[in-house]
Structures are given as C-alpha cells and as structure tokens.
Design a protein around this motif. Structure first.
Motif, PDB file in Angstrom:
ATOM      1  N   UNK A   1       0.635  -1.282  -0.017  1.00 48.77           N
ATOM      2  CA  UNK A   1      -0.148   0.048  -0.015  1.00 48.77           C
ATOM      3  C   UNK A   1       0.794   1.254  -0.057  1.00 48.77           C
TER       4      UNK A   1
ATOM      5  N   UNK B   1       1.484   3.958  -2.961  1.00 48.39           N
ATOM      6  CA  UNK B   1       0.964   5.604  -2.602  1.00 48.39           C
ATOM      7  C   UNK B   1       2.190   6.463  -2.825  1.00 48.39           C
TER       8      UNK B   1
ATOM      9  N   UNK C   1       2.456   8.008   5.702  1.00 46.21           N
ATOM     10  CA  UNK C   1       1.579   8.721   4.794  1.00 46.21           C
ATOM     11  C   UNK C   1       1.745  10.146   4.807  1.00 46.21           C
TER      12      UNK C   1
ATOM     13  N   UNK D   1      -5.910   0.738  -4.252  1.00 44.79           N
ATOM     14  CA  UNK D   1      -5.986   2.051  -4.289  1.00 44.79           C
ATOM     15  C   UNK D   1      -7.147   2.499  -5.334  1.00 44.79           C
ATOM     16  N   UNK D   2      -7.140   1.563  -6.201  1.00 42.77           N
ATOM     17  CA  UNK D   2      -8.038   1.959  -7.275  1.00 42.77           C
ATOM     18  C   UNK D   2      -9.537   1.741  -6.572  1.00 42.77           C
TER      19      UNK D   2
ATOM     20  N   UNK E   1      -7.382   5.676   3.617  1.00 42.48           N
ATOM     21  CA  UNK E   1      -6.026   5.102   3.831  1.00 42.48           C
ATOM     22  C   UNK E   1      -6.256   3.737   4.518  1.00 42.48           C
TER      23      UNK E   1
ATOM     24  N   UNK F   1      -2.962  10.759  -7.104  1.00 39.80           N
ATOM     25  CA  UNK F   1      -2.713  10.791  -5.699  1.00 39.80           C
ATOM     26  C   UNK F   1      -3.966  10.271  -5.032  1.00 39.80           C
ATOM     27  N   UNK F   2      -4.146   8.964  -4.342  1.00 37.86           N
ATOM     28  CA  UNK F   2      -5.304   8.351  -3.998  1.00 37.86           C
ATOM     29  C   UNK F   2      -5.311   8.673  -2.714  1.00 37.86           C
ATOM     30  N   UNK F   3      -5.719   9.850  -2.085  1.00 39.29           N
ATOM     31  CA  UNK F   3      -5.991   9.996  -0.592  1.00 39.29           C
ATOM     32  C   UNK F   3      -7.059  11.129  -0.886  1.00 39.29           C
TER      33      UNK F   3
ATOM     34  N   UNK G   1      -8.743  13.501   4.516  1.00 36.52           N
ATOM     35  CA  UNK G   1      -7.383  12.429   5.282  1.00 36.52           C
ATOM     36  C   UNK G   1      -6.137  13.609   5.310  1.00 36.52           C
TER      37      UNK G   1
ATOM     38  N   UNK H   1      -4.527  14.414   8.556  1.00 40.15           N
ATOM     39  CA  UNK H   1      -2.804  14.342   8.953  1.00 40.15           C
ATOM     40  C   UNK H   1      -2.292  15.635   9.414  1.00 40.15           C
TER      41      UNK H   1
END
Lengths: 298, 283
Positions: free
Chosen positions: A40, A44, A168, A223-224, A229, B107-109, B113, B117
C-alpha cells in the motif's frame, strides 16, 4: 498427488497433509501480510521501481548464501537491506525518472543478476535453484525459513504499525510533515529497509522477477477501489492473502509453477477492477450527458 | 466555526498581549544555506493578528524566511521567536502552506484525510477512530467552504479547491498563525480573489496572524498591514506605502528601481533585475 474434490474442507485437508505444504502456507501467509501492507505504501509513494530494484539485488544475495552454505533467505535479507541503505544514503528517489540515474540503476541491476548467475555456477548447483529464486517455488521452504520469515514479518508489520501514519503524512505532504517535526529523510530510508525486508521474504514465494504480483499489484488494486487510507491498507492485505492462498492451492493441484498462478490471479484482479471502474465512469459520463440533453430540451 | 474555537483564539490573543503580544520577533538574524549567505541582520516584529506580505525577487530568500520561522532552516546568527518562544518544529500554534505545484492527479487519498494528517499525522501508532478529531476536521473544512468535495481524492480537485483544503489543514491544530508560501500562484484570477478573501476573513474574524509570501502584492494590497521586503541579502519591514517606494527599493536592491502606481491603484515595480538566481533548496 490428487486433484481437488471441490469440497472445501476436504480440499484444505488434502492441501495441508504434507509438511512442505504447511510450510508453504504459513510462509505464504506471513509474506502476504507484510507484502500487502508494505505494498500500500509502495504504491502510494510511487516506489514500485525501487521494490523491483531491491528484488533483483536480492538474487545474488540468495545465490551467495547458497554458495557459502547458509539459508538463502539470510542472503536475501542482507543484500536487500544493504541495497536499501545504499539507495537511502545516496538520497535520491530512484522513481523520479532521471535519465542518467535510470541508466545507472539499469547497469547495476544487470550486474547483480550476472553476479547471481556466477554464484550459482560456482556452487555447481542445480538450475532448479536458480529457477526457484527467479520465479518462486512452494517446495523448498524449510522450517528455518518459516521461522525467519515469521521474525521478519513481525518486525516489518510492527514498524509499519508504529510509523505508518507518519509515513503517509511524509508521503503526501513532505514539506508540512517536516515543519510538523517529522524526520522525512530518516523515515524514507527506514521505509526502504521495510521494503527490503518484505522483498527478501516475498522472493521465497514468487521469486525476484514476479515480486510485483504480491508487493505492488494488491496495493495498486486496493487504491483503485478506495482512497481511504485505512480501508485501502486493509484491502491490500486481504487481496495479497487471497492471491497467495489461491496461487499456492492452484499450484499444488495443477503441479504448475506457483509464480504463474499468483501473478496471473493478481493481474486478472487488477485488470477486472480497472475495467469495472472504467465502465462505471463511462456510465456516469453518459448520465451526465443525458442530463445535459434533457436540460437543453427543457 | 464553533464559538469554542473563536473563544480559544481570543483567549490566546489576550494571554499573548499580556506577554508583549508579538507573534513574530526576529532579531539580527542571518541564514546561510550550503555555505551561501541568504540574508543577514534581519530584524522583524509582527504583532498578533497582523496581515503581513513578504515580497521580493525570485531566490532572495522569502521561502527561507518562513522556513527559519518554522524552525526548519537554522539561523546562523541572531534569534527568532514565535509567540514569545524560540522557534521549533511541530509548533501547534503555527500552520504552514509550503510553496508547491499541484498534487499529483493520481494521488489516491481523500482531501479529508489530508486535513486529518495536519492534526495528528506526526503521531506514532495506529490511528484510531476519534469523534473529537473528526469533528475538528469537519469544522475546519466547513470554515474554508470545502465540505462539498472533502470526500474526494485530493488529486482530483482544482487548484483553488486544493488550496482551501490546505488552509484547513494548516489551521486544524488550532493554529494562531498561518505561514503561506505563494498560495495564490498558479490560480486563476477568480480563485486568487476567493482565496485571498478567505485568508483575510480568517485573519480578521478569527484573529489569526498571517505571513504570506507573494510574487505580486496587488491581489492582497487592500488588506495588508505590513510588508516585509527581502532583496539583496537584506530584509526590510514596514507599512506598504513606506516600503514599496522608489527610494526604499532602490536602496534595498542597490540598483535603480521605480515604483509606479496605475490608475486603478495597482503598484508596479519596474527596472528590477530578476537574475536567474541560485536556489539552494529544492522545492
């Protein structure tokens, strides 16, 4: 070897009747847990190439260990971690795609594969050994390997549980993370070491060349499906577990290589997810178009 | 915006004013990066609640000034205090928006979130669900007017939407000061207006001190209390009409510079060379 009876309980009993299969399942499960979780973060952070690079550097490590009569997984861990520290020390992002760097990295990779070949030749060992390390095997996992895999997986998962949130933060917003007191550089070196550990144990199951199947594909698929998260991380681990169990079982019943099945299952899952997502996006687009058309009519 | 937060900010300011009320106090400070002097002997005081614009040519050290006040870049001489205390990284009272291009579209967030953070991204351990934290995040997202798209991945948002989310992220720790590095850059005119209005509202209504690095002062000129000009290794501070003057800037640059005022009140600085300068820090 018997074929599957299509009775789940009976088939699982059949699968686990031999000690080597028990080892394969235990090691595979540990590998899937760590590779899925680390994967993951790899996806990312956009560090797939670093993972690939570490896996190739691991090859001469495994071969060297065989040469000096040590369990190959020790050689894998040593070489991968050393390479991770090397990349971290140079301090450049190998995924940044600078031309000169990718050429340099390419030469290093070719050299390390060549070195691995030499070590195996010197050992005068079987081609099966090389084959196993390039494409994975479920046959050769000893009790010692399972123990070491357990320790490595525990270390890796523990580190991710402690530092995952910071990682992250440092990934998506490095400047702000630094201003908030996070040591971004140390964290990225530390993460490479975790990737190195994941690679070292994953190579036992799928080999150096198919590492993407467990270390990248589950994270990319997850992630698709979601941008949350915690969910994406959990999904990545579940997919990785599913791919591994299915792959190992199919390999056992068919007597075909496990690397083929795991990589195929993970590839099919990824393509299916992209296709479903693409189709739903097109459908949404159509609805919007139709809505606009109705609005124009009115 | 809840009353509780406003109250906390007000109480914070009151306490501060008892202790001198200076949000920023820089005294004879110098910074060198990679052996090169960026600026030296800079003294600067910003009162709590002020809106300060930091101006100057490319590479003069505007971003470095913010980073010095964040404790990210060490001073080679002098002292820097923020809210009466020596600067340190991870100060909850300071929110920071670094200079950046857009987030990667892949960017997958979620935007949500990212704000979260800002609140606890520096902590160790597994993040557990927390009602209070979620409420705080939601409150900040509402304050910047981003509720409608906070659940979408950050990379899919427009530049202006991303900027709102980042402002929410910077404020979410209960920050009483915002340090913004070129927040209006690469936005279209409407968004420049909207974002600078939002920053002004936060500054005035919630008494948050604002330090804003800008390339062009005109979008923010109407509400700037003070201007800090960084050029030629020096840092100069004063009211806009004192600093942005032909004589002052000519002295600062050490080269002839002319300040013109257009018929609609915009300021234009001409004749300054902006040599392609060495940027010691990668952005």
């Amino acid at each position: 070897m018997q074929g599957p009876s299509w009775d789940l309980v009976a088939d699982v009993q059949l699968l686990l009747q031999f000690h080597f299969m028990q080892n394969a399942f235990v090691a595979g499960t540990l590998v899937a847990l760590l590779a899925g979780a680390a994967g993951y973060f790899v996806v990312l952070r956009g560090q797939s190439f670093a993972a690939h690079m570490l896996s190739q550097v691991g090859f001469p490590g495994a071969a060297g260990a065989v040469l000096v009569h040590v369990a190959p997984v020790f050689g894998l861990v040593a070489f991968c971690v050393a390479a991770a520290l090397g990349i971290g020390w140079v301090g450049r992002n190998v995924d940044a795609g600078h031309r000169a760097e990718s050429a340099a990295v390419g030469s290093i990779l070719a050299f390390s594969l060549g070195l691995g070949l030499l070590f195996f030749r010197l050992y005068a060992g079987s081609a099966a050994g090389i084959y196993g390390f390039l494409f994975g095997t479920i046959l050769g996992i000893s009790d010692r390997d399972v123990q070491l895999t357990f320790v490595v997986a525990l270390l890796g998962l523990g580190a991710l549980a402690i530092f995952g949130r910071r990682l992250v933060f440092a990934t998506v917003d490095p400047d702000v993370a630094e201003a908030r007191g996070v040591n971004v550089r140390l964290l990225s070196i530390g993460f490479l070491v975790i990737v190195a550990l994941s690679v070292a144990i994953t190579v036992q199951i799928v080999g150096t060349l198919l590492i993407f199947a467990l270390l990248v594909a589950p994270g990319a698929s997850a992630l698709q499906l979601t941008a949350r998260p915690v969910r994406a991380l959990a999904l990545s681990v579940l997919l990785s577990l599913g791919f591994t169990w299915l792959g190992v079982a199919l390999a056992y019943f068919s007597d075909l290589p496990v690397g083929f099945f795991i990589s195929t299952v993970s590839f099919v899952a990824y393509v299916a997810i992209r296709a479903v997502k693409g189709a739903s996006a097109i459908r949404r687009g159509n609805f919007q178009l139709r809505g606009a058309w109705f609005a124009a009519e009115a | 915006m809840s009353c509780a937060i406003i109250l906390r900010i007000l109480v914070g300011v009151a306490v501060d004013q008892k202790g001198g009320g200076m949000a920023v106090a820089l005294e004879r400070a110098s910074v060198s990066l990679g052996g090169q002097l960026v600026w030296r002997d800079a003294s600067l005081e910003v009162a709590a609640g002020e809106f300060v614009a930091i101006l100057g040519p490319n590479g003069a050290g505007k971003s470095t000034l913010l980073k010095a006040l964040l404790g990210v870049v060490p001073l080679s001489a002098g002292t820097a205090r923020v809210f009466g205390r020596t600067v340190r990284r991870g100060n909850d009272q300071v929110g920071y928006l670094p200079q950046r291009r857009r987030f990667d579209p892949d960017l997958r967030i979620r935007a949500l979130d990212l704000v979260r953070l800002g609140l606890d991204g520096d902590r160790l351990g597994v993040p557990l669900p927390s009602r209070t934290k979620e409420a705080k995040v939601g409150e900040m997202i509402e304050l910047v007017g981003a509720t409608a798209y906070a659940g979408r991945p950050i990379g899919e948002l427009s530049g202006g939407e991303q900027q709102r989310i980042l402002i929410a992220q910077a404020l979410v720790t209960g920050a009483r000061m915002l340090m913004l590095d070129e927040p209006l850059e690469s936005l279209d005119l409407n968004n420049q207006q909207a974002i600078s209005d939002l920053i002004r509202t936060i500054c005035q209504r919630h008494l948050v001190t604002v330090l804003l690095v800008a390339h062009d002062i005109n979008p923010i000129l109407p509400f700037v209390d003070r201007v800090v000009y960084v050029a030629g290794g020096h840092v100069l501070c004063g009211r806009p009409e004192e600093v942005i003057r032909t004589e002052t800037l000519t002295r600062l640059y050490g080269a002839p510079v002319e300040v013109l005022r257009t018929s609609d009140g915009r300021l234009v600085v001409v004749g300054q060379h902006e040599p392609v300068s060495y940027h010691p820090v990668d952005h």
